[in-house]
Design an enzyme around this catalytic site. Structure first.
Site, PDB file in Angstrom:
ATOM      1  N   SER A 151       0.833  -1.195   0.000  1.00  0.00           N
ATOM      2  CA  SER A 151       0.000   0.000   0.000  1.00  0.00           C
ATOM      3  C   SER A 151       0.866   1.242   0.000  1.00  0.00           C
ATOM      4  O   SER A 151       2.006   1.221   0.454  1.00  0.00           O
ATOM      5  CB  SER A 151      -0.875   0.010   1.247  1.00  0.00           C
ATOM      6  OG  SER A 151      -0.048   0.076   2.397  1.00  0.00           O
ATOM      7  N   LYS A 152       0.291   2.324  -0.500  1.00  0.00           N
ATOM      8  CA  LYS A 152       1.105   3.527  -0.650  1.00  0.00           C
ATOM      9  C   LYS A 152       1.447   4.175   0.682  1.00  0.00           C
ATOM     10  O   LYS A 152       2.341   5.007   0.749  1.00  0.00           O
ATOM     11  CB  LYS A 152       0.425   4.527  -1.583  1.00  0.00           C
ATOM     12  CG  LYS A 152      -0.914   5.042  -1.120  1.00  0.00           C
ATOM     13  CD  LYS A 152      -1.472   5.988  -2.178  1.00  0.00           C
ATOM     14  CE  LYS A 152      -2.928   6.353  -1.846  1.00  0.00           C
ATOM     15  NZ  LYS A 152      -3.553   7.107  -2.936  1.00  0.00           N
ATOM     16  N   ARG A 153       0.734   3.798   1.738  1.00  0.00           N
ATOM     17  CA  ARG A 153       1.071   4.328   3.052  1.00  0.00           C
ATOM     18  C   ARG A 153       2.408   3.773   3.537  1.00  0.00           C
ATOM     19  O   ARG A 153       3.117   4.396   4.292  1.00  0.00           O
ATOM     20  CB  ARG A 153      -0.001   3.968   4.092  1.00  0.00           C
ATOM     21  CG  ARG A 153      -1.408   4.324   3.705  1.00  0.00           C
ATOM     22  CD  ARG A 153      -1.655   5.805   3.757  1.00  0.00           C
ATOM     23  NE  ARG A 153      -1.447   6.374   5.097  1.00  0.00           N
ATOM     24  CZ  ARG A 153      -1.408   7.666   5.347  1.00  0.00           C
ATOM     25  NH1 ARG A 153      -1.536   8.531   4.351  1.00  0.00           N
ATOM     26  NH2 ARG A 153      -1.237   8.110   6.581  1.00  0.00           N
ATOM     27  N   LYS A 154       2.699   2.559   3.113  1.00  0.00           N
ATOM     28  CA  LYS A 154       3.866   1.874   3.664  1.00  0.00           C
ATOM     29  C   LYS A 154       4.964   1.580   2.658  1.00  0.00           C
ATOM     30  O   LYS A 154       6.025   1.081   3.007  1.00  0.00           O
ATOM     31  CB  LYS A 154       3.414   0.544   4.290  1.00  0.00           C
ATOM     32  CG  LYS A 154       2.393   0.715   5.390  1.00  0.00           C
ATOM     33  CD  LYS A 154       1.901  -0.609   5.921  1.00  0.00           C
ATOM     34  CE  LYS A 154       0.890  -0.395   7.043  1.00  0.00           C
ATOM     35  NZ  LYS A 154       0.282  -1.636   7.515  1.00  0.00           N
ATOM     36  N   ASN A 155       4.694   1.858   1.411  1.00  0.00           N
ATOM     37  CA  ASN A 155       5.665   1.497   0.374  1.00  0.00           C
ATOM     38  C   ASN A 155       5.422   2.373  -0.858  1.00  0.00           C
ATOM     39  O   ASN A 155       4.286   2.714  -1.133  1.00  0.00           O
ATOM     40  CB  ASN A 155       5.407   0.036  -0.033  1.00  0.00           C
ATOM     41  CG  ASN A 155       6.695  -0.737  -0.198  1.00  0.00           C
ATOM     42  OD1 ASN A 155       7.167  -1.343   0.743  1.00  0.00           O
ATOM     43  ND2 ASN A 155       7.258  -0.693  -1.380  1.00  0.00           N
TER      44      ASN A 155
END
Length: 567
Positions: A337-341
């Site tokens: 996910s863009k929050r984490k990667n």
RNA sequence: GGCCCCAUCGUCUAGUCAGGUCUAGGACAUCAGGUUUUCAUCCUGAGAACAGGGGUUCGAAUCCCCUUGGGGUCACCA
């Protein structure tokens, strides 16, 4: 290329049955396969492409896109699958709802490669049936990202093709037709429940810890009444009428047979109130229309596949082969996910990842090469990849390894090609000439991890860098005096040099070292900072040569002033 | 929580289908050396894993069962 026979998992996973086999026993007038899901008897040849046992749905046709597989017996052996290299029609169906996703590239890579290997076609379909999340510019971004990666498609919205249009929002009539067909045959029904009621229902189910899903209120509405209400313009959706009992099964080509009780399958919405289809309907209808033979998609779709199987059955169409590739993961193993990667393909491009490196890395996330050589290009991947060798694990997206691969691919490019790439991708400093770039590139190539570093690493070459800090000019075992002497000696020696080339520079520096009995760092470190203002510069002699005599002398003077504290 | 999927070094994985050749191989990362004027490249080496428990078997990473753990999914999103 070395060939290896290395299927994974129990045999039963990798087999595909069509029709019934000798392990199937008659059961109440229908055939029921008694094999356990994972096969208590490992000699059982495994899954069945078609359901034998459900609530009365007719068996599915045996022809269709799989005729060409040339099955002669009821049960396919694994070998058939391995050797099945008949032309495949595959697709990706990205949704234009944001930035092009790295997962799209991941799935595209396997699909595209399989199509190429088999002489088949790779299709691009735009899945734009969600009108609330739709972003107009996103479609173009998808094209650009795929073009950048070098993944091209045979049919698509921008290219056309025999089954156009390839944009789902433009195919609504078709979905409506199929939905009507399903309503008429009884495998779907109109539902007039309001969204409010549905969310209340869901809340209640959560409270009661009951299974979530539609409660079937409109399931048995009188057909005429239902038609009349729809005709009168009453808002409604169309739902799949899931069989009340029995089970739905299909074979995933890398996981084996998947069996789900029909009571676990919700009456999925097929057509929304706004008249647009949901993914489930549109996807199946289009895959049928397009003649898709292999549905290779992300694992998150695995659990909705039984719904799709029911739709295929309702439409009396044969199933494609299903392959669900593992989801890319964050470090904590959750779905990437863009929050984490970083997940945007544009980000990878802006960072200066080479398409070869990204693709190489993505390939490694779902597959491993037979020869343990992990650095490869698309051509080699195409030679070695086998769709059935895609792994089932959950690969953590490892930026560190991606960086390493990028460095490896940078060093594989010849200087001209690398210069082209820097230029194309916009990583050259303003005003840099082609000649300059080719001159400096060899000095930094083995130090670069991402292309975006180029400007920073070569700043000393293209511009006058900030003067070095005084303390940087004094190496560990040196003093201000020793550095001053070193810089003075170098300035004197280099000023007289003619010609000014590598060998003359080298012997000049050597003679300075010798005549003063200095260790190398005592001379080289001050020089390095004087000329580049940084610690991690290329080879000093290269730096001196490429800078030229005048620039070298002026920077030495400047450094001498810094040391003396006059600047 | 229900259902489904998955499970080998920190990470990506080979090996699992056809059990013995596995004191478990490779790569990234880490650490230690070497080359070297810095950084890097390159070379050498080290540490590092079969989730647990039962079973089948002469023999299990490999086959079976259970447990545990992780993930996905349960939308008129895809």
């Amino acid at each position: 290329m070395a060939h290896r026979a290395r299927p994974r998992g129990p045999l039963s996973h990798r087999l595909e049955g069509f029709g019934r086999c000798r392990w199937c026993q008659p059961d109440g007038g229908r055939f029921r396969c008694r094999s356990l899901h994972r096969g208590a008897d490992s000699s059982h040849p495994g899954g069945h492409q078609f359901r034998h046992q459900d609530s009365g749905r007719p068996g599915q046709p045996r022809d269709g896109p799989f005729r060409s597989l040339g099955r002669s017996s009821a049960c396919r052996s694994k070998g058939d699958l391995v050797m099945n290299r008949s032309p495949a029609r595959v697709r990706i169906a990205p949704s234009p709802t944001g930035d092009p996703h790295v997962g799209t590239a991941y799935v595209a890579l396997f699909n595209w490669t399989h199509a190429r290997q088999t002489g088949g076609q790779f299709l691009l379909r735009i899945d734009d049936t969600d009108r609330t999340r739709y972003q107009a510019e996103s479609e173009d971004k998808i094209y650009r990202a795929l073009h950048w990666l070098g993944i091209d498609w045979d049919e698509g919205p921008d290219k056309g093709g025999p089954h156009q249009p390839y944009r789902q929002s433009e195919r609504c009539d078709l979905y409506q037709q199929r939905a009507t067909q399903m309503i008429e045959s009884g495998s779907a029904y109109r539902c007039f429940c309001s969204q409010d009621r549905l969310s209340q229902l869901r809340e209640q189910q959560k409270q009661d810890k009951a299974r979530l899903g539609y409660d079937g209120t409109c399931r048995d509405l009188d057909t005429e009444e239902s038609s009349a209400r729809a005709a009168a313009g009453e808002a409604h959706v169309v739902r799949l009428r899931t069989p009340e009992d029995g089970e739905t099964r299909f074979t995933d080509q890398i996981r084996g047979e998947i069996v789900v009780d029909n009571c676990e399958i919700d009456d999925q919405v097929l057509v929304k109130t706004d008249g647009y289809p949901t993914y489930h309907l549109a996807n199946v209808v289009d895959d049928i229309e397009f003649g898709i033979t292999h549905v290779l998609r992300a694992e998150e779709w695995l659990i909705s596949t039984p719904k799709h199987v029911l739709i295929y059955a309702a439409l009396e169409q044969p199933l494609p082969l299903f392959i669900h590739v593992p989801l890319l993961r964050n470090v904590d193993k959750s779905k990437i996910s863009k929050r984490k990667n970083p997940v945007s393909l544009e980000w990878f491009r802006e960072q200066g990842f080479l398409r070869e490196a990204l693709l190489n890395f993505l390939a490694l996330m779902g597959w491993s090469p037979p020869d343990e050589e992990e650095v490869f290009d698309l051509q080699r991947f195409e030679e070695a990849f086998r769709i059935e060798d895609i792994s089932t694990g959950a690969p953590v997206f490892d930026m560190v390894k991606l960086d390493w691969l990028n460095g490896m691919h940078i060093r594989r490019l010849d200087p001209g090609a690398l210069a082209d790439r820097l230029e194309q991708e916009g990583f050259l400093p303003e005003g840099a000439s082609r000649h300059q770039v080719e001159q400096i590139l060899p000095l930094v190539t083995e130090r670069m991890v991402r292309l975006c570093e180029f400007t920073d690493r070569t700043r000393w070459f293209f511009t006058e860098p900030e003067p070095p800090a005084r303390e940087d000019l004094i190496p560990k075992k040196g003093t201000a005096e020793s550095s001053n002497e070193a810089l003075q000696a170098a300035a004197r020696g280099l000023a007289e040099l003619k010609p000014f080339d590598k060998s003359s520079i080298e012997s000049c520096l050597n003679s300075i070292l010798e005549s003063n009995q200095w260790k190398k760092p005592l001379l080289f470190m001050p020089l390095r900072f004087a000329l580049t203002s940084r610690k991690d510069s290329p080879e000093l002699i290269d730096v001196i040569e490429v800078l030229g005599q005048d620039t070298v002398l002026s920077r030495l003077d400047r450094a001498i002033s810094v040391l003396a504290g006059t600047q």
